[in-house]
Design a protein around this motif. Structure first.
Motif, short mmCIF file in Angstrom:
data_model
loop_
_atom_site.label_atom_id
_atom_site.label_comp_id
_atom_site.label_asym_id
_atom_site.label_seq_id
_atom_site.Cartn_x
_atom_site.Cartn_y
_atom_site.Cartn_z
N ASP A 10 0.81 -0.53 0.07
CA ASP A 10 -0.14 -0.14 0.34
C ASP A 10 0.97 1.30 -0.10
OD1 ASP A 10 -0.37 0.74 3.65
OD2 ASP A 10 0.70 -0.95 2.57
N SER A 11 0.45 1.98 -0.47
CA SER A 11 1.01 3.57 -1.11
C SER A 11 2.07 4.28 0.47
CB SER A 11 0.12 4.18 -2.38
OG SER A 11 -0.81 4.42 -1.89
N LEU A 12 0.82 3.39 1.60
CA LEU A 12 1.12 4.53 2.54
C LEU A 12 1.71 3.51 3.38
CD1 LEU A 12 -2.74 6.03 3.07
CD2 LEU A 12 -0.68 7.32 2.22
N PHE A 13 2.61 2.34 3.31
CA PHE A 13 2.87 2.00 3.94
C PHE A 13 2.26 1.71 5.73
CE2 PHE A 13 5.83 2.87 0.57
CZ PHE A 13 6.66 2.07 0.33
N LEU A 14 0.89 0.91 5.65
CA LEU A 14 0.47 0.85 6.55
C LEU A 14 -0.32 -0.40 6.75
CD1 LEU A 14 -2.15 3.75 6.64
CD2 LEU A 14 -0.21 4.06 8.59
N SER A 15 0.03 -1.51 5.72
CA SER A 15 -0.78 -2.84 5.83
C SER A 15 0.47 -3.31 6.84
CB SER A 15 -0.52 -3.16 4.61
OG SER A 15 -1.20 -4.33 5.21
N PRO A 16 -0.24 -4.21 7.69
CA PRO A 16 0.88 -5.43 8.72
C PRO A 16 0.85 -6.09 7.81
CG PRO A 16 -1.38 -5.50 9.40
CD PRO A 16 -1.31 -3.66 8.18
N GLN A 200 12.96 -1.26 11.08
CA GLN A 200 13.94 -0.29 10.59
C GLN A 200 13.43 0.26 9.30
OE1 GLN A 200 14.55 2.39 13.32
NE2 GLN A 200 13.57 0.42 15.15
N LYS A 201 13.69 -0.82 8.54
CA LYS A 201 13.64 -0.22 6.77
C LYS A 201 12.69 -0.26 6.84
CE LYS A 201 18.24 -2.20 5.49
NZ LYS A 201 18.68 -3.48 4.76
N TRP A 202 11.07 -0.86 7.00
CA TRP A 202 9.96 -0.74 7.48
C TRP A 202 9.68 0.70 7.63
CZ3 TRP A 202 5.90 -2.23 3.98
CH2 TRP A 202 4.68 -2.14 4.05
N LEU A 203 9.81 0.78 8.64
CA LEU A 203 9.41 2.76 9.14
C LEU A 203 10.49 3.69 8.80
CD1 LEU A 203 9.92 1.35 12.85
CD2 LEU A 203 7.78 1.53 11.59
N GLU A 204 11.20 3.44 7.76
CA GLU A 204 11.55 4.54 6.84
C GLU A 204 10.76 4.84 5.76
OE1 GLU A 204 16.18 3.11 5.81
OE2 GLU A 204 16.13 3.77 8.01
N HIS A 205 10.22 3.85 5.77
CA HIS A 205 9.79 3.30 4.53
C HIS A 205 8.37 4.68 4.32
CE1 HIS A 205 11.90 2.07 1.10
NE2 HIS A 205 12.02 0.79 1.52
N ASN A 206 7.33 4.07 5.73
CA ASN A 206 6.25 4.86 6.70
C ASN A 206 6.16 6.07 6.78
OD1 ASN A 206 4.79 5.15 9.10
ND2 ASN A 206 3.83 4.32 7.79
N ALA A 207 7.37 6.59 6.98
CA ALA A 207 7.97 8.26 7.88
C ALA A 207 7.90 9.02 6.33
CB ALA A 207 8.80 8.10 8.41
N ALA A 208 8.67 8.64 5.35
CA ALA A 208 8.78 8.69 3.64
C ALA A 208 7.38 9.24 3.65
CB ALA A 208 9.82 7.99 2.67
N ALA A 209 5.92 8.27 3.93
CA ALA A 209 5.30 8.59 2.72
C ALA A 209 4.54 9.42 3.41
CB ALA A 209 4.41 6.64 2.95
N ARG A 210 4.85 9.58 4.61
CA ARG A 210 4.07 10.17 5.49
C ARG A 210 4.70 11.81 5.32
NH1 ARG A 210 4.40 9.38 12.07
NH2 ARG A 210 6.08 7.85 10.65
N ALA A 211 5.49 12.31 4.51
CA ALA A 211 6.41 13.16 4.53
C ALA A 211 6.25 14.40 3.60
CB ALA A 211 8.16 13.40 4.06
#
Length: 211
Positions: A10-16, A200-211
């Motif tokens: 998902d484009s927001l990187f929210l899917s567990p 942590q790498k997934w969380l980086e994607h998630n943070a970038a999607a929010r930026a």
């Protein structure tokens, strides 16, 4: 170079579940391309994604000319196609422990629906506080804590002797209660999982999607 691997998330990187497969691929140190799918725009129901994803859901994996959906199935596929010791194992070697890991994954995906609804992954990734839990969600949270407490002891950082993908899945579910009452051993276990480099790498994607 092996056959190319593409992971659709998902484009927001929210899917567990997308996170679970991303972590699996990263733990195996497999090169792969990440392609976001805009679920809000309905891209999952459009071509070309629809022809690649049998169930039109994320995550979806393309390996050469083979397409696969459903996260736990993808993890099992990866463990069979890229086995240990050449690649990190996603499941325990012991037959019963491996069955237990799959049981935990299946349970987390099929139960606790009220908790997933009232503590969505925005709670996990954004620290977004929710309303007080309903009776149904409170019962689901109590069930989660009961089962997890049977599996995770004090100072235990993995379900089995070594890490498995079920650890990531359980940690995500426990993190839904990070702003609620969560026993200290379970909080410490989830926090330990959160520090894995793959997470942590997934969380980086998630943070970038929010930026």
């Amino acid at each position: 170079m092996g056959a190319p691997i593409t992971l659709y998330v998902d484009s927001l990187f929210l899917s567990p579940y997308a996170m679970s497969v991303y972590v699996a691929l990263t733990e195996k140190q497999l090169p792969f391309e990440v392609r976001p799918v805009d679920l809000e725009a309905g891209e999952q129901r459009m071509q070309p994604f629809q022809c690649r994803a049998l169930t039109t859901r994320v995550p979806a994996l393309t390996h050469a000319d083979f397409n696969l959906t459903e996260s736990s199935v993808i993890a099992e596929y990866l463990d069979e196609v890229f086995p240990a010791p050449a690649h990190a194992a996603l499941y325990p070697a012991d037959t019963r422990q491996r069955a237990r890991a799959r049981q935990i994954q299946a349970w987390l995906r099929s139960d606790l629906g009220a908790l997933r609804q009232e503590r969505p992954t925005e709670t996990v990734f954004y620290g977004k506080a929710g309303q007080p839990l309903s009776d149904a969600a409170h019962a689901a949270a109590a069930k989660l804590i009961h089962v997890a407490s049977l599996l995770v002891g004090v100072d235990q950082t993995a379900l089995f002797d070594t890490w498995s993908i079920a650890d990531t899945d359980l940690a995500v579910m426990l993190k839904r209660l990070s702003l609620d009452d969560l026993p200290d051993p379970l909080r410490a276990y989830a926090d330990a999982q959160w520090q894995r480099p793959s997470v942590q790498k997934w969380l980086e994607h998630n943070a970038a999607a929010r930026a």
